[in-house]
Design a protein around this motif. Structure first.
Motif, PDB file in Angstrom:
ATOM      1  N   ASP A  45     -10.966  72.722 -13.751  1.00 54.05           N
ATOM      2  CA  ASP A  45     -11.439  72.548 -12.381  1.00 54.05           C
ATOM      3  C   ASP A  45     -11.022  71.180 -11.828  1.00 54.05           C
ATOM      4  O   ASP A  45     -10.378  70.381 -12.515  1.00 54.05           O
ATOM      5  CB  ASP A  45     -12.959  72.772 -12.283  1.00 54.05           C
ATOM      6  CG  ASP A  45     -13.772  71.679 -12.949  1.00 54.05           C
ATOM      7  OD1 ASP A  45     -13.191  70.703 -13.457  1.00 54.05           O
ATOM      8  OD2 ASP A  45     -15.013  71.805 -12.955  1.00 54.05           O
ATOM      9  N   LEU A  46     -11.396  70.905 -10.603  1.00 57.85           N
ATOM     10  CA  LEU A  46     -11.004  69.662  -9.938  1.00 57.85           C
ATOM     11  C   LEU A  46     -11.614  68.421 -10.575  1.00 57.85           C
ATOM     12  O   LEU A  46     -11.139  67.309 -10.371  1.00 57.85           O
ATOM     13  CB  LEU A  46     -11.401  69.716  -8.461  1.00 57.85           C
ATOM     14  CG  LEU A  46     -10.664  70.755  -7.626  1.00 57.85           C
ATOM     15  CD1 LEU A  46     -11.259  70.818  -6.226  1.00 57.85           C
ATOM     16  CD2 LEU A  46      -9.190  70.425  -7.555  1.00 57.85           C
ATOM     17  N   PHE A  47     -12.671  68.585 -11.335  1.00 57.43           N
ATOM     18  CA  PHE A  47     -13.356  67.457 -11.958  1.00 57.43           C
ATOM     19  C   PHE A  47     -12.922  67.237 -13.394  1.00 57.43           C
ATOM     20  O   PHE A  47     -13.490  66.419 -14.108  1.00 57.43           O
ATOM     21  CB  PHE A  47     -14.872  67.674 -11.881  1.00 57.43           C
ATOM     22  CG  PHE A  47     -15.351  67.878 -10.477  1.00 57.43           C
ATOM     23  CD1 PHE A  47     -15.380  66.821  -9.580  1.00 57.43           C
ATOM     24  CD2 PHE A  47     -15.723  69.126 -10.036  1.00 57.43           C
ATOM     25  CE1 PHE A  47     -15.800  67.005  -8.282  1.00 57.43           C
ATOM     26  CE2 PHE A  47     -16.147  69.326  -8.741  1.00 57.43           C
ATOM     27  CZ  PHE A  47     -16.182  68.252  -7.848  1.00 57.43           C
ATOM     28  N   GLN A  61     -13.014  69.451 -15.923  1.00 55.45           N
ATOM     29  CA  GLN A  61     -13.701  70.253 -16.922  1.00 55.45           C
ATOM     30  C   GLN A  61     -12.816  71.442 -17.308  1.00 55.45           C
ATOM     31  O   GLN A  61     -12.211  72.076 -16.458  1.00 55.45           O
ATOM     32  CB  GLN A  61     -15.036  70.734 -16.363  1.00 55.45           C
ATOM     33  CG  GLN A  61     -16.013  71.163 -17.402  1.00 55.45           C
ATOM     34  CD  GLN A  61     -17.386  71.440 -16.811  1.00 55.45           C
ATOM     35  OE1 GLN A  61     -17.533  71.617 -15.618  1.00 55.45           O
ATOM     36  NE2 GLN A  61     -18.389  71.488 -17.676  1.00 55.45           N
TER      37      GLN A  61
END
Length: 84
Positions: free
Chosen positions: A25-27, A29
């Motif tokens: 994901d964008l973070f 993870q």
């Protein structure tokens, strides 16, 4: 990375697909995205998230091994030029 599998058994009226892939994901993870169901439907899907890429890769390979043990076969990608 994504692996598409299928299990077809006309005697049991079974015509299933299973797709599993690694995702991020964008973070940052790491996760495993799974989609399964009967051919001709959208099926169901699920995301499982993990703290590290190694954990996600281990879960990915475990899922593939489980499905192969249950009779699913890996769908090979169609080569270019087929069906033209």
């Amino acid at each position: 990375m994504q692996i598409d599998m299928r299990r077809i058994d006309p005697s049991l009226n079974m015509n299933r697909f299973y797709s599993v892939g690694l995702t991020k994901d964008l973070f940052g993870q790491h996760g495993v995205h799974r989609q399964w169901g009967r051919f001709g439907t959208w099926g169901r899907h699920c995301h499982d998230w993990y703290w590290t890429q190694t954990e996600a890769e281990t879960a990915f390979s475990d899922i593939v091994k489980q499905k192969l043990a249950r009779g699913y076969l890996i769908k090979l990608p169609a080569s270019e030029g087929e069906g033209v």
